[in-house]
Design a protein around this motif. Structure first.
Motif, PDB file in Angstrom:
ATOM      1  N   ASP A  23     -33.904 -14.854 -16.900  1.00  0.00           N
ATOM      2  CA  ASP A  23     -32.704 -15.418 -16.289  1.00  0.00           C
ATOM      3  C   ASP A  23     -32.846 -15.309 -14.774  1.00  0.00           C
ATOM      4  OD1 ASP A  23     -30.030 -15.640 -15.156  1.00  0.00           O
ATOM      5  OD2 ASP A  23     -29.286 -15.523 -17.212  1.00  0.00           O
ATOM      6  N   LEU A  24     -32.860 -16.458 -14.090  1.00  0.00           N
ATOM      7  CA  LEU A  24     -33.101 -16.463 -12.650  1.00  0.00           C
ATOM      8  C   LEU A  24     -31.954 -15.842 -11.855  1.00  0.00           C
ATOM      9  CD1 LEU A  24     -34.691 -20.008 -12.224  1.00  0.00           C
ATOM     10  CD2 LEU A  24     -35.854 -17.809 -12.270  1.00  0.00           C
ATOM     11  N   ASP A  25     -30.768 -15.771 -12.444  1.00  0.00           N
ATOM     12  CA  ASP A  25     -29.615 -15.227 -11.725  1.00  0.00           C
ATOM     13  C   ASP A  25     -29.389 -13.746 -12.006  1.00  0.00           C
ATOM     14  OD1 ASP A  25     -28.858 -17.732 -10.516  1.00  0.00           O
ATOM     15  OD2 ASP A  25     -28.184 -18.368 -12.489  1.00  0.00           O
ATOM     16  N   THR A  26     -29.523 -13.330 -13.273  1.00  0.00           N
ATOM     17  CA  THR A  26     -29.225 -11.949 -13.637  1.00  0.00           C
ATOM     18  C   THR A  26     -30.465 -11.076 -13.723  1.00  0.00           C
ATOM     19  OG1 THR A  26     -29.410 -12.300 -16.033  1.00  0.00           O
ATOM     20  CG2 THR A  26     -27.283 -12.798 -15.000  1.00  0.00           C
ATOM     21  N   GLY A  27     -31.645 -11.701 -13.865  1.00  0.00           N
ATOM     22  CA  GLY A  27     -32.872 -10.933 -14.055  1.00  0.00           C
ATOM     23  C   GLY A  27     -33.093 -10.497 -15.489  1.00  0.00           C
ATOM     24  N   GLU A  28     -32.157 -10.837 -16.378  1.00  0.00           N
ATOM     25  CA  GLU A  28     -32.327 -10.459 -17.784  1.00  0.00           C
ATOM     26  C   GLU A  28     -33.506 -11.198 -18.402  1.00  0.00           C
ATOM     27  OE1 GLU A  28     -27.911  -9.469 -19.427  1.00  0.00           O
ATOM     28  OE2 GLU A  28     -28.253 -11.536 -18.819  1.00  0.00           O
TER      29      GLU A  28
END
Length: 252
Positions: A23-28
Motif C-alpha cells: 500500500d503506497l499510502d499506509t505501507g501495509e
C-alpha cells in the motif's frame, strides 16, 4: 476509497501466485497465495482470529519482495547529481512522463513560439544538451521515453509532441500513450527515469509543477514495479509520429 497498491513481485513466473503488494499510502503489505486448509495444520496456529485466512508462501518471496525497512528513508539527491546519471549509465535510460504541464517548459522561447502558433525551429536549441545526447547514443547507449497524453491534450503536452522532433534528432526514441490506456494498464502517476533496469530516479515536483529534487531507488524489489511499468508502457505506446498523425485525424 480504493487503496493505491503497488505490485512488488511474485514467487511464480507462471500463474503469478503467491505475490506481494504494498500500500503506497499506509505501507501495509498484502500477500496472497494458496490457503492453509488442513484442519490439523490450522489447529496449530496461534492468534488466528475470525475472518483471518492463513496462507502459505515460500520464504524466498518475503526475502526478495517484502519491504526491508519499517520506515523507508528516501535517498534524495540534488539536480546536479541527477544530471550526472545521464553519462554514468551503461546501456539504457528510459523515462515515463505523466504530467499535464512542466513549469520549466513554459519559461522557454520555444514554448512562447509554439503557443503563438509559430513553427518552432528546434535546430540549435539547447546545444549542450543535444551534444551530450549525441555523444551518449554514439557510444551505443539507448534513450527512450513514453509521454502520457490527455484527451484533449493540454498545451504542455502538445508542445512536447512538437518537441519530440528535437529529441528524436539526437537519438532518443519518443513514444506516446493516451492517459485512458495508461490508467487501464495501472501505470504509476509518477515521473521517473530507470537506468540499466536497476536504478530508478523518481522525479518530485511541487504544486507549481517545478522539479524540486530526485529520489534514487536501488532496492531490486522496489525497482521491479517500475521496470514492469516500462515494459507495459512500451508495449502499448506508439511512436510520436504515428501518435501525432492519429491526433490530426481526430481533429479532422
Amino acid at each position: 476509497m480504493a487503496r493505491r497498491l503497488r505490485f512488488n513481485g511474485t514467487g511464480s513466473g507462471v500463474n503469478g501466485c503467491p505475490s506481494i503488494h504494498e500500500d503506497l499510502d499506509t505501507g501495509e503489505v498484502i500477500v496472497h497465495g494458496p490457503a492453509l486448509t488442513d484442519p490439523d495444520d490450522v489447529a496449530q496456529l496461534r492468534h488466528l482470529n475470525k475472518g483471518e485466512v492463513p496462507i502459505v508462501v515460500p520464504r524466498e518471496l518475503l526475502v526478495d519482495f517484502a519491504p526491508k525497512e519499517v520506515t523507508r528513508v528516501p535517498n534524495i539527491i540534488g539536480l546536479d547529481e541527477f544530471d550526472r546519471l545521464f553519462t554514468q549509465f551503461e546501456h539504457t535510460a528510459w523515462r515515463l512522463e505523466t504530467r499535464r504541464r512542466y513549469a520549466s517548459d513554459e519559461l522557454t522561447d520555444t514554448y512562447a513560439q509554439f503557443t503563438r502558433g509559430e513553427p518552432v525551429d528546434w535546430e540549435g536549441v539547447d546545444a549542450e544538451w543535444c551534444a551530450e545526447r549525441r555523444e551518449q547514443t554514439g557510444l551505443g547507449k539507448r534513450f527512450e521515453r513514453v509521454r502520457i497524453v490527455d484527451e484533449p491534450p493540454t498545451a504542455g503536452q502538445l508542445y512536447l509532441l512538437d518537441n519530440a522532433r528535437r529529441n528524436s534528432a539526437v537519438g532518443e526514441k519518443i513514444h506516446n500513450l493516451w492517459r485512458e490506456n495508461a490508467d487501464r494498464l495501472s501505470l504509476p502517476d509518477e515521473d521517473f527515469w530507470i537506468f540499466d533496469s536497476r536504478l530508478v530516479a523518481l522525479l518530485n515536483f511541487d504544486d507549481a509543477d517545478n522539479l524540486v529534487n530526485v529520489e534514487l531507488i536501488t532496492e531490486p524489489a522496489a525497482v521491479l514495479p517500475y521496470a514492469m511499468a516500462r515494459d507495459a508502457a512500451m508495449h502499448h505506446a506508439v511512436p510520436y509520429e504515428q501518435f501525432a498523425a492519429q491526433l490530426t485525424a481526430k481533429e479532422d
